[in-house]
Structures are given as structure tokens and as C-alpha cells.
Design an enzyme around this catalytic site. Structure first.
Site, mmCIF file in Angstrom:
data_model
loop_
_atom_site.group_PDB
_atom_site.id
_atom_site.type_symbol
_atom_site.label_atom_id
_atom_site.label_comp_id
_atom_site.label_asym_id
_atom_site.label_seq_id
_atom_site.Cartn_x
_atom_site.Cartn_y
_atom_site.Cartn_z
ATOM 1 N N ASN A 94 0.824 -1.217 0.000
ATOM 2 C CA ASN A 94 0.000 0.000 0.000
ATOM 3 C C ASN A 94 0.853 1.259 0.000
ATOM 4 O OD1 ASN A 94 0.930 0.163 2.608
ATOM 5 N ND2 ASN A 94 -1.087 -0.003 3.594
ATOM 6 N N SER A 143 10.867 -11.167 14.134
ATOM 7 C CA SER A 143 11.949 -10.294 14.580
ATOM 8 C C SER A 143 12.545 -10.835 15.870
ATOM 9 C CB SER A 143 11.383 -8.898 14.848
ATOM 10 O OG SER A 143 12.342 -8.092 15.504
ATOM 11 N N TYR A 185 4.663 -3.418 19.125
ATOM 12 C CA TYR A 185 5.207 -3.956 17.865
ATOM 13 C C TYR A 185 5.647 -5.403 18.078
ATOM 14 C CZ TYR A 185 8.735 -5.040 14.343
ATOM 15 O OH TYR A 185 9.484 -5.685 13.377
ATOM 16 N N LYS A 224 4.200 -9.107 16.520
ATOM 17 C CA LYS A 224 4.996 -10.165 15.866
ATOM 18 C C LYS A 224 4.741 -11.515 16.539
ATOM 19 C CE LYS A 224 7.021 -8.022 12.591
ATOM 20 N NZ LYS A 224 6.743 -8.337 11.199
HETATM 21 P P1 NAD Z 1 9.466 -1.401 5.406
HETATM 22 O O1 NAD Z 1 8.578 -0.471 6.140
HETATM 23 O O2 NAD Z 1 10.546 -0.840 4.557
HETATM 24 O O3 NAD Z 1 8.590 -2.394 4.502
HETATM 25 C C1 NAD Z 1 7.286 -2.781 4.864
HETATM 26 C C2 NAD Z 1 6.419 -2.594 3.635
HETATM 27 O O4 NAD Z 1 5.096 -3.019 3.931
HETATM 28 C C3 NAD Z 1 6.328 -1.148 3.176
HETATM 29 O O5 NAD Z 1 6.596 -1.092 1.785
HETATM 30 C C4 NAD Z 1 4.896 -0.746 3.490
HETATM 31 O O6 NAD Z 1 4.416 0.219 2.564
HETATM 32 C C5 NAD Z 1 4.181 -2.072 3.392
HETATM 33 N N1 NAD Z 1 2.959 -2.198 4.197
HETATM 34 C C6 NAD Z 1 2.784 -1.935 5.519
HETATM 35 N N2 NAD Z 1 1.523 -2.195 5.882
HETATM 36 C C7 NAD Z 1 0.886 -2.658 4.778
HETATM 37 C C8 NAD Z 1 -0.436 -3.089 4.531
HETATM 38 N N3 NAD Z 1 -1.376 -3.097 5.493
HETATM 39 N N4 NAD Z 1 -0.752 -3.518 3.283
HETATM 40 C C9 NAD Z 1 0.177 -3.511 2.300
HETATM 41 N N5 NAD Z 1 1.432 -3.078 2.474
HETATM 42 C C10 NAD Z 1 1.778 -2.658 3.711
HETATM 43 O O7 NAD Z 1 10.084 -2.414 6.483
HETATM 44 P P2 NAD Z 1 11.248 -3.473 6.340
HETATM 45 O O8 NAD Z 1 12.392 -2.996 7.143
HETATM 46 O O9 NAD Z 1 11.454 -3.836 4.935
HETATM 47 O O10 NAD Z 1 10.603 -4.682 7.146
HETATM 48 C C11 NAD Z 1 9.917 -5.729 6.482
HETATM 49 C C12 NAD Z 1 9.391 -6.696 7.527
HETATM 50 O O11 NAD Z 1 10.468 -7.179 8.309
HETATM 51 C C13 NAD Z 1 8.379 -6.086 8.494
HETATM 52 O O12 NAD Z 1 7.403 -7.062 8.769
HETATM 53 C C14 NAD Z 1 9.218 -5.825 9.736
HETATM 54 O O13 NAD Z 1 8.434 -5.856 10.904
HETATM 55 C C15 NAD Z 1 10.192 -6.994 9.693
HETATM 56 N N6 NAD Z 1 11.448 -6.741 10.393
HETATM 57 C C16 NAD Z 1 12.205 -5.667 10.032
HETATM 58 C C17 NAD Z 1 13.400 -5.422 10.702
HETATM 59 C C18 NAD Z 1 14.253 -4.237 10.342
HETATM 60 O O14 NAD Z 1 15.134 -3.885 11.114
HETATM 61 N N7 NAD Z 1 14.088 -3.608 9.185
HETATM 62 C C19 NAD Z 1 13.811 -6.275 11.744
HETATM 63 C C20 NAD Z 1 13.019 -7.374 12.074
HETATM 64 C C21 NAD Z 1 11.828 -7.599 11.382
HETATM 65 C C1 UD1 Z 2 15.535 -1.897 17.198
HETATM 66 C C2 UD1 Z 2 14.119 -2.116 17.726
HETATM 67 C C3 UD1 Z 2 13.765 -3.587 17.550
HETATM 68 C C4 UD1 Z 2 13.961 -4.031 16.105
HETATM 69 C C5 UD1 Z 2 15.413 -3.783 15.731
HETATM 70 C C6 UD1 Z 2 15.741 -4.254 14.322
HETATM 71 C C7 UD1 Z 2 13.842 -0.466 19.529
HETATM 72 C C8 UD1 Z 2 13.764 -0.240 20.998
HETATM 73 N N1 UD1 Z 2 14.079 -1.723 19.133
HETATM 74 O O1 UD1 Z 2 16.381 -2.601 18.016
HETATM 75 O O2 UD1 Z 2 12.428 -3.812 17.926
HETATM 76 O O3 UD1 Z 2 13.670 -5.417 15.963
HETATM 77 O O4 UD1 Z 2 15.662 -2.370 15.865
HETATM 78 O O5 UD1 Z 2 15.837 -3.256 13.410
HETATM 79 O O6 UD1 Z 2 13.642 0.425 18.723
HETATM 80 N N2 UD1 Z 2 21.806 3.366 18.891
HETATM 81 C C9 UD1 Z 2 22.494 4.510 19.208
HETATM 82 N N3 UD1 Z 2 22.132 5.670 18.591
HETATM 83 C C10 UD1 Z 2 21.123 5.722 17.663
HETATM 84 C C11 UD1 Z 2 20.428 4.537 17.349
HETATM 85 C C12 UD1 Z 2 20.797 3.368 17.998
HETATM 86 O O7 UD1 Z 2 23.401 4.499 20.031
HETATM 87 O O8 UD1 Z 2 20.823 6.815 17.142
HETATM 88 C C13 UD1 Z 2 22.235 2.095 19.541
HETATM 89 C C14 UD1 Z 2 21.153 1.405 20.348
HETATM 90 O O9 UD1 Z 2 21.149 1.846 21.664
HETATM 91 C C15 UD1 Z 2 21.575 -0.070 20.198
HETATM 92 C C16 UD1 Z 2 22.230 -0.133 18.819
HETATM 93 O O10 UD1 Z 2 22.585 1.216 18.500
HETATM 94 O O11 UD1 Z 2 22.534 -0.391 21.158
HETATM 95 C C17 UD1 Z 2 21.299 -0.668 17.740
HETATM 96 O O12 UD1 Z 2 20.101 0.089 17.751
HETATM 97 P P1 UD1 Z 2 18.953 -0.122 16.651
HETATM 98 O O13 UD1 Z 2 19.555 -0.051 15.299
HETATM 99 O O14 UD1 Z 2 17.837 0.816 16.975
HETATM 100 O O15 UD1 Z 2 18.488 -1.643 16.860
HETATM 101 P P2 UD1 Z 2 17.912 -2.386 18.181
HETATM 102 O O16 UD1 Z 2 18.136 -1.585 19.396
HETATM 103 O O17 UD1 Z 2 18.495 -3.752 18.175
#
Ligand code: NAD
Ligand code: UD1
Length: 336
Positions: A32, A123, A147, A151
Site C-alpha cells: 500500500n 523479529s 510492535y 509479531k
Molecule cells: P518497510 O517499512 O521498509 O517495509 C514494509 C512494507 O510493507 C512497506 O513497503 C509498506 O508500505 C508495506 N505495508 C505496511 N503495511 C501494509 C499493509 N497493510 N498492506 C500492504 N502493504 C503494507 O520495512 P522493512 O524494514 O522492509 O521490514 C519488512 C518486515 O520485516 C516487516 O514485517 C518488519 O516488521 C520486519 N522486520 C524488520 C526489521 C528491520 O530492522 N528492518 C527487523 C526485524 C523484522
Molecule cells: C531496534 C528495535 C527492535 C527491532 C530492531 C531491528 C527499539 C527499541 N528496538 O532494536 O524492535 O527489531 O531495531 O531493526 O527500537 N543506537 C544509538 N544511537 C542511535 C540509534 C541506535 O546508540 O541513534 C544504539 C542502540 O542503543 C543499540 C544499537 O545502536 O545499542 C542498535 O540500535 P537499533 O539499530 O535501533 O536496533 P535495536 O536496538 O536492536
């Protein structure tokens, strides 16, 4: 296989669409665009020299799902979700509706269309504060925000569906910290507003969009006092999805796998690696800890290694160099 990729225009989804096209699969994206741009999908097609099908729509809308499934879908990779922890604390119901209700609608559509293979984005956030590191899949689950709750609920719902329907095969992938970008520098992470995560923040400091990095605490019980995470290159992560799809095709039941490198890197180590890989200085201040942060965790990826035949191969240097190539070629992300 023809794969439906929900959320395929997003950060991890776009890299996975590219990996799927390169592996010879047909791809339909349902997104979306609430947190993404079609430019990412145009570029995926250009890099692959192949086209994909795009349906702009919402996973909560049966009509949009029907359009997506019209093409004859064999399997689904479900990325579509909202993912900002702090926003989920302010608006939990929006997160429950988008993420949980969206997943229920998707499973209903899959069942209605006789599609039985699902790969799901979970996640490492479901582990919360771990008792021991590395973290394997049997570690206690301790979600601490809406969040993470969404999950965990989605994992349970998919598990119940698999229990009820023996022909359904699902792989739930618990990602640790995805970072980096495709080495072409054409697709990457494009956060809206101020980045929540470390790597995109560092990259925006390097390009001059932010003045200084704030390091959230240097008084953790870690060697340099800063938080330790398992950073995983997004191209390694995308490749794991292609392998998970193959695995789901041959499996029934619900399989939970950690995806990480098995190595921890501190905030200061990551900043120094970025400076070394890019030649860009990162001015920083040490500030108070961020609420809700854990000191350290990294994955035990042995189960994913064994089940998928997958190993993360890209280094922290690769993650930093590729992030910088993407950021410097696209200072404003996908915005014109
Ligand atoms: P992102 O926001 O870049 O991608 C998510 C996509 O889903 C977006 O393009 C958004 O437009 C679309 N979307 C959201 N709600 C929707 C809906 N109701 N219908 C259709 N499309 C929808 O995020 P990402 O970093 O690519 O993450 C992808 C997945 O991985 C997510 O489920 C996220 O929770 C999970 N995840 C991400 C991370 C991370 O650090 N990026 C870590 C662990 C898990
Ligand atoms: C975050 C999310 C987690 C998600 C994960 C993966 C939170 C509380 N948790 O976790 O749910 O699954 O990302 O993408 O948001 N840091 C700094 N300065 C910054 C940003 C981060 O020092 O500006 C530090 C944080 O304290 C941490 C490390 O960098 O120690 C990584 O941070 P981040 O990238 O946000 O990931 P998570 O904390 O693992």
C-alpha cells in the site's frame, strides 16, 4: 514459482524481490506504499533486467488480495507490517490492526486460493532481554512493546493455522539487525523522518543530513560499554528468504529460524567500521541509555544454517561500504 511478496516495495522486500527474480521466480508485489516508493520496484526491475507485477493495495482488503492472487500464486512472503517500536507504543491499536488483522486476512486469502506456503518476517525483538547469548530459537519470549507483541501474536496465529491444516508449510524468520544495501547502490533503506535505527542514522550523519550521532549509553556491561547487536547484510537476508521458500515448499508445519551472523558488534565498533570503510568521520556524543534497549544480543543461527543451507557471508565492512554507496548516490533516498 510465482511468489506473492506483501510489502515488497519496502527495504527488505525490495532486496528480496530482486533475489527472487535473479533466482528465476515470478513475482507479484502487494504493497500500500505507506512506508515505501514504487521507485524501489522500478530499480529492482532495472537491476534484474526482468519485470514483476505490482498491485497497489492493502493486505487487510479482500478485494486487493483477490487482485494479487489472480495471477496464480504458488507461495507468499509476508513482509507488510508497521515496524516502529516507539510509534507502536503510542498507537498500539493501529499496529494490531495493520499487522495482526492484515496477517489474518492474508491467511484467509491464501486458504481461499489453495496457497499453502508462507514465509513470514518475524523479529528478534520477540526475545526481549535474553538470559544468555547467543540466542537460539528455544530462548524465552519476552515482548516489551506493542510492535513486538504483534509479531509474537502473528507467529502464534500462523502456528495454529499450520497445526490445523497439515498441508500448510510456514517458515517464521526471526531477523536480528538488518542493515546495508544492494552493492549497486540503487536500492537501500529509506526511512521516513528521523531514523530510529543506528546504521541509517550513521549514514545520514556522514552525508550531512544530521549533525552528530547520539550514542545511547556507554555504561552497559559490554567491553566498550556500548550496546552489542548482530548486524546482518540485507542481501544475505534476501538470499535466506529465497532458500526459506524452497524449504517451505518441501515442508509442512511451522518452522522458526533465527537469521543473523552469530557475531556481535558494539555501537562504537560499528561507527569505527563505517569510518574505515567510507573515509567519512562520524561526530558523536555519548548520551543516556534509550529506554527499552537491551545491553547485548546476537543470534545462534545454527538452525537456519542447517535447515536452509544458508550462512551470512557479508562482513561489517561490506555492510558499511554498501550503506554508504546507497546513501551517497541517493542523499535523499528515493525522493526526487
Ligand atoms: P518497510 O517499512 O521498509 O517495509 C514494509 C512494507 O510493507 C512497506 O513497503 C509498506 O508500505 C508495506 N505495508 C505496511 N503495511 C501494509 C499493509 N497493510 N498492506 C500492504 N502493504 C503494507 O520495512 P522493512 O524494514 O522492509 O521490514 C519488512 C518486515 O520485516 C516487516 O514485517 C518488519 O516488521 C520486519 N522486520 C524488520 C526489521 C528491520 O530492522 N528492518 C527487523 C526485524 C523484522
Ligand atoms: C531496534 C528495535 C527492535 C527491532 C530492531 C531491528 C527499539 C527499541 N528496538 O532494536 O524492535 O527489531 O531495531 O531493526 O527500537 N543506537 C544509538 N544511537 C542511535 C540509534 C541506535 O546508540 O541513534 C544504539 C542502540 O542503543 C543499540 C544499537 O545502536 O545499542 C542498535 O540500535 P537499533 O539499530 O535501533 O536496533 P535495536 O536496538 O536492536
Amino acid at each position: 514459482m510465482h511468489v506473492l511478496v506483501t510489502g515488497g516495495a519496502g527495504y527488505i522486500g525490495s532486496h528480496t524481490c530482486l533475489a527472487l527474480l535473479e533466482a528465476g521466480h515470478a513475482v507479484t508485489v502487494l504493497d500500500n506504499l505507506c512506508n515505501s516508493s514504487t521507485v524501489a520496484l522500478q530499480r529492482v526491475q532495472e537491476i534484474a533486467s526482468k519485470s514483476l507485477r505490482f498491485v497497489q493495495g492493502d493486505v487487510r482488503k479482500p478485494h486487493d488480495l483477490a487482485l494479487a492472487f489472480e495471477a496464480g500464486i504458488d507461495a507468499v512472503i509476508h513482509f507488510a507490517a508497521l515496524k516502529a517500536v516507539s510509534e507502536s507504543c503510542e498507537e498500539p491499536l493501529r499496529y494490531f490492526d495493520n499487522n495482526i488483522a492484515g496477517t489474518i486476512c492474508l491467511m484467509q486469502a491464501m486458504q481461499g486460493h489453495g496457497v499453502h506456503q508462507l514465509v513470514f518476517s518475524s523479529s528478534a525483538t520477540v526475545y526481549g532481554q535474553p538470559d544468555v547469548v547467543p540466542v537460539d530459537e528455544t530462548a524465552p519470549l519476552r515482548v516489551s512493546n506493542p510492535y513486538g507483541r504483534s509479531k509474537l501474536v502473528m507467529e502464534d496465529l500462523i502456528g495454529d493455522w499450520c497445526n490445523a491444516k497439515p498441508d500448510v508449510g510456514a517458515v517464521l524468520l526471526r531477523y536480528f539487525n538488518p542493515v546495508g544495501a544492494h552493492p549497486s547502490g540503487r536500492i537501500g533503506e529509506d526511512p521516513r523522518g528521523t531514523p530510529n535505527n543506528l546504521m541509517p542514522y550513521v549514514a545520514q550523519v556522514a552525508i550531512g543530513r544530521r549533525e552528530r550521532l547520539q550514542v545511547f549509553g556507554n555504561d552497559y556491561p559490554t567491553p566498550d560499554g556500548t550496546g552489542i547487536r548482530d548486524y546482518l547484510h540485507v542481501v544475505d537476508l534476501a538470499e535466506a528468504h529465497v532458500k526459506a521458500l524452497d524449504f517451505a515448499s518441501d515442508a509442512s508445519g511451522c518452522h522458526i529460524l533465527n537469521l543473523g551472523t552469530g557475531r556481535g558488534t558494539s555501537v562504537l565498533e560499528l561507527v569505527h567500521a563505517f569510518e574505515q570503510a567510507t573515509g567519512q568521520p562520524i561526530p558523536l556524543d555519548i548520551v543516556a541509555r534509550r529506554a527499552g534497549d537491551v545491553a547485548e544480543y546476537w543470534a545462534d543461527p545454527a538452525k537456519a544454517n542447517a535447515c536452509l543451507g544458508w550462512h551470512a557471508t557479508r562482513t561489517i565492512h561490506d555492510m558499511c561500504a554498501d550503506t554508504w554507496r546507497w546513501q551517497s548516490l541517493n542523499p535523499q533516498g528515493y525522493a526526487p
